[in-house]
Design a protein around this motif. Structure first.
Motif, mmCIF file in Angstrom:
data_model
loop_
_atom_site.group_PDB
_atom_site.id
_atom_site.type_symbol
_atom_site.label_atom_id
_atom_site.label_comp_id
_atom_site.label_asym_id
_atom_site.label_seq_id
_atom_site.Cartn_x
_atom_site.Cartn_y
_atom_site.Cartn_z
ATOM 1 N N MET A 3 81.633 -98.284 35.064
ATOM 2 C CA MET A 3 82.999 -97.733 36.313
ATOM 3 C C MET A 3 81.766 -96.873 37.181
ATOM 4 S SD MET A 3 85.462 -98.815 36.524
ATOM 5 C CE MET A 3 85.855 -97.845 38.067
ATOM 6 N N ARG A 55 82.666 -97.489 30.482
ATOM 7 C CA ARG A 55 82.593 -95.617 31.488
ATOM 8 C C ARG A 55 80.853 -96.331 31.929
ATOM 9 N NH1 ARG A 55 81.806 -92.122 26.573
ATOM 10 N NH2 ARG A 55 81.443 -90.146 27.917
ATOM 11 N N GLU A 69 77.522 -90.383 34.524
ATOM 12 C CA GLU A 69 78.710 -90.373 35.310
ATOM 13 C C GLU A 69 78.563 -88.543 36.080
ATOM 14 O OE1 GLU A 69 81.765 -92.163 31.652
ATOM 15 O OE2 GLU A 69 80.714 -90.317 30.990
ATOM 16 N N ALA A 129 87.068 -102.717 33.345
ATOM 17 C CA ALA A 129 87.580 -101.030 34.179
ATOM 18 C C ALA A 129 87.220 -100.129 33.135
ATOM 19 C CB ALA A 129 88.939 -101.249 34.578
ATOM 20 N N THR A 130 87.376 -100.605 32.271
ATOM 21 C CA THR A 130 87.470 -100.012 31.310
ATOM 22 C C THR A 130 85.549 -99.322 30.879
ATOM 23 O OG1 THR A 130 87.293 -101.161 29.028
ATOM 24 C CG2 THR A 130 89.179 -100.684 29.894
ATOM 25 N N ARG A 173 80.110 -98.653 39.562
ATOM 26 C CA ARG A 173 81.075 -98.916 41.178
ATOM 27 C C ARG A 173 80.966 -97.530 41.306
ATOM 28 N NH1 ARG A 173 81.060 -101.748 43.614
ATOM 29 N NH2 ARG A 173 83.349 -101.676 43.575
ATOM 30 N N LYS A 174 81.837 -96.390 41.254
ATOM 31 C CA LYS A 174 81.975 -94.870 41.952
ATOM 32 C C LYS A 174 80.680 -94.830 42.538
ATOM 33 C CE LYS A 174 85.523 -93.770 38.418
ATOM 34 N NZ LYS A 174 86.070 -92.459 37.848
#
Length: 709
Positions: free
Chosen positions: A495, A492, A440, A489-490, A498-499
């Motif tokens: 996602m 962490r 993240e 999609a929830t 993916r980002k």
């Protein structure tokens, strides 16, 4: 007397039959079942004993010995007959001519045809000479006899004159006659045994020829002499293998071809440790029919399944066969250039990492520039070593920064301590949380770079997550009710990956993941399809192969599920745009160099020597008191100066909770008035180490004075 007679007669009469029974003396009495059973048991025991003797290893060895030596004689006879036939006829030249034509080597075919014509002309001349030989032989014999008789007579005259004895004139002639008599006598004595022993000597000679040529069947040879290598690949062998593949339309088409199928084949080219040939299939035969029979095709070519690769080139209805030399793929490929050449350097943008060798034996180079990477395979097949080898090469580019999460935690990546900015090692849920927050933070860094002014250049940031399946399968749920693992999609981690896949490459933020035994649960489809380079070690099923490499690569011939578990360690099937592929190919097979732990440490030490001091953190969060000026000095380390954007990046890693959202204005505000403000160097804003040290020293001195007062 009558009574005595009656008694005597009564003795010879049959005894009276028991009451209630009818005697039948003509019917044979049946053998009791109790007496039959031991006989059946004896037959069973005899059969078992015979079977045991027949299948005993000594019996097999004796049988192989008899067959082997017998076939040596038969094979030797065949070899001698073949040599004699080839020497007396033009069969050898015709055979080589047909092979050259089938292979498309027309210049060689013309040469063999000319050599055959020269042989026929010479043979014709010999035959003509043979017709005139009797006359020449008779004349020669007469001339020889006359010369011999004249010579002996002349020699006798010389002896007679010397000895003054006229009878010596016949002495040389009589000596010759006596020599002939002794020769005849010797021959008459030896001839009998020679006739007896001669055939056995001939058989022994044929046995020697057969043994030298290993004319016996392979199964009859001793284990140490058996030829475990396949036969050389020739056009006839390839056509025969295709004919016997079990495809009726292909078999029928080959039979109808005037050249026995040779027109289907392109040139057989040497390709590394094997050969390569393109096969244009007849109408009605699909490439899929050949691909689905890879094992049978390999066996027809006297190869193992893993030694034959079938790919689909650009030409329609064509398959490309790569056939390895027997056993060649089991030989090691040698050490990595990173180990043997201490002067190797890397360039993230223009360089290519030496990952190993392809099947041709050529160096397999891979470009990592702005490419996300995924490696997968079964456990303990060399995934971590293959991924680490690329990271070690890239570490030799001092501009590249590494954030590494090793969710195995057994020390495979510990040589990056002091080289990577972040190094998280461990398999627990807490380690997954740290790795997720690292990913993240990578997203935050990517977004910061995306918001920078157009044209801003960023140093590469490579985020590596080894054993990523642990992150996807993590059941922990955070305080915000979002799970760290999962495929929704929830999730962490999902996602964050993916980002980074979506936008990271544009600003030099890339994600490398290593995972094992892929499924839809531990390697979601969207994540695996986001990788530019997809590499797979041995897998269990074709479905897993498609998960790892994609349907197109597997349909085009990629077959990691055909690799041998335990034997093909470090062998990767690679698909993507980072590795150079032959035209029309969707994948390639690479045998990677193995760099062990000690060698990896030596390479990492060379990479550390190229950089300023790097402080490796084991987490991206911190609870230490915040001191922005000291933290800035900490991230600058021993570098004389550092770009302001790099300072911001390292601050975000050092303490993302505090510095994650910092901008250039925040940095400027902290440094303003300290004497360590950013300044330009070569047209770019930098922060100097010496100025920071001076500012900290002055601040400490002021603090000491204040406390003294």
């Amino acid at each position: 007397m009558p009574e005595n007679t009656g008694n005597v007669v009564q003795l010879f009469k049959d005894p009276p039959a028991p009451t209630g029974t009818i005697p039948s003396p003509a019917a044979p009495m049946a053998e009791p079942e109790a007496k039959q059973m031991p006989q059946v048991a004896r037959w069973v025991r005899t059969g078992r004993a015979v079977r045991r003797v027949a299948t005993h290893e000594r019996t097999k060895t004796a049988g192989r010995t008899v067959v082997r030596h017998g076939m040596y004689v038969v094979g030797g006879t065949r070899i001698v007959a073949r040599r004699t036939w080839d020497g007396r006829t033009a069969a050898r030249y015709e055979r080589m001519l047909r092979a050259a034509e089938a292979a498309g080597q027309y210049e060689a075919a013309v040469e063999w045809e000319e050599r055959g014509q020269r042989f026929r002309a010479a043979r014709h001349q010999r035959r003509m000479d043979l017709l005139a030989a009797p006359v020449k032989l008779a004349k020669g014999a007469a001339a020889g006899a006359g010369l011999t008789a004249g010579g002996l007579l002349l020699l006798g005259i010389v002896l007679a004159v010397a000895n003054k004895d006229f009878t010596d004139v016949a002495t040389p002639t009589m000596a010759l006659i006596e020599l002939i008599r002794w020769a005849v006598l010797i021959v008459s004595v030896v001839w009998g045994p020679l006739v007896t022993v001669g055939p056995w000597l001939a058989v022994l000679a044929l046995w020697g020829v057969g043994k030298h040529g290993q004319a016996a069947p392979q199964w009859a040879l001793p284990a140490k002499e058996r030829d475990h290598t396949g036969a050389p690949i020739t056009p006839s062998i390839v056509v025969t293998a295709l004919r016997d593949l079990g495809v009726p339309s292909l078999r029928g088409a080959i039979k109808e071809m005037g050249d026995a199928g040779a027109a289907m084949l392109g040139p057989i080219r040497i390709a590394g440790c094997g050969v390569e040939v393109d096969v244009a299939l007849p109408s009605g035969v699909s490439t899929e029919e050949v691909q689905n029979r890879r094992r049978k095709l390999a066996e027809n070519l006297a190869r193992h399944e893993h030694e034959v690769f079938i790919t689909i080139p650009e030409a329609a209805r064509t398959v490309r066969l790569w056939i390895a030399d027997s056993g060649a793929l089991d030989e090691p490929i040698g050490p990595s250039p990173l180990v043997v050449d201490p002067d190797v350097i890397a360039n993230y943008k223009t360089g290519r990492a030496p990952w190993g060798q392809d099947l041709r034996g050529d160096v397999a180079l891979i470009s990592l520039y702005q490419r996300h990477l995924l490696t997968t395979g079964l456990s303990n097949q060399g995934k971590t070593a293959a991924l680490r080898a690329l990271a070690l090469w890239l570490a030799l580019d001092r501009t590249v920064e590494f954030w590494i999460g090793d969710l195995k935690g057994v020390g495979d990546w510990n040589m990056f301590d002091g080289l990577a900015t972040v190094l998280i090692e461990g398999p627990t849920d807490d380690h997954v949380i740290d790795v997720t927050e690292m990913a993240e933070r990578g997203v935050a860094e990517m977004e910061r770079r995306l918001l920078a002014p157009a044209g801003t250049q960023f140093d590469p940031l490579v985020i590596i997550v080894d054993e990523a399946q642990v992150a996807f399968m993590c059941p922990v749920v955070g305080k915000d009710k979002r799970p760290y693992g999962g495929t929704k999609a929830t999730s962490r981690y999902f996602m964050a990956a993916r980002k980074i896949h979506n936008q990271g490459r544009a600003v030099n933020v890339t994600l490398w993941q290593g995972t094992q035994d892929p499924t839809d649960q531990n390697l979601p489809k969207l994540v695996r399809e986001g990788a530019h380079i997809r590499a797979s070690l041995v897998l269990g099923t074709e479905a897993q192969a498609k998960m790892a490499l994609g349907d197109k690569a597997v349909d085009g011939g990629a077959a990691p599920h055909k690799l041998r578990q335990g034997l093909d360690k470090g062998t990767l099937v690679v698909a993507g745009d980072g590795v150079q592929l032959a035209p029309g190919q969707s994948s390639t097979t690479i045998r990677t160099h193995y760099i062990d732990g000690e060698q990896a440490t030596a390479v990492a030490d060379r990479a550390k020597a190229l950089r300023s001091g790097v402080t490796t953190r084991t987490t991206v969060t911190t609870n230490e008191p915040i001191d922005p000026l000291a933290d800035i000095a900490h991230v600058v380390g021993t570098a004389p100066r550092m770009l302001t954007q790099d300072v911001l990046q390292r601050l975000a890693v050092h303490n993302p909770g505090t510095y994650g959202e910092w901008t250039f204005s925040d940095l400027k505000q902290v440094l303003e008035g300290t004497g360590a403000e950013a300044y330009k160097s070569d047209g770019r804003m930098v922060i100097g180490r010496d100025r920071l040290a001076t500012a900290l020293a002055e601040r400490d001195a002021d603090s000491a004075e204040a406390r003294a007062e």
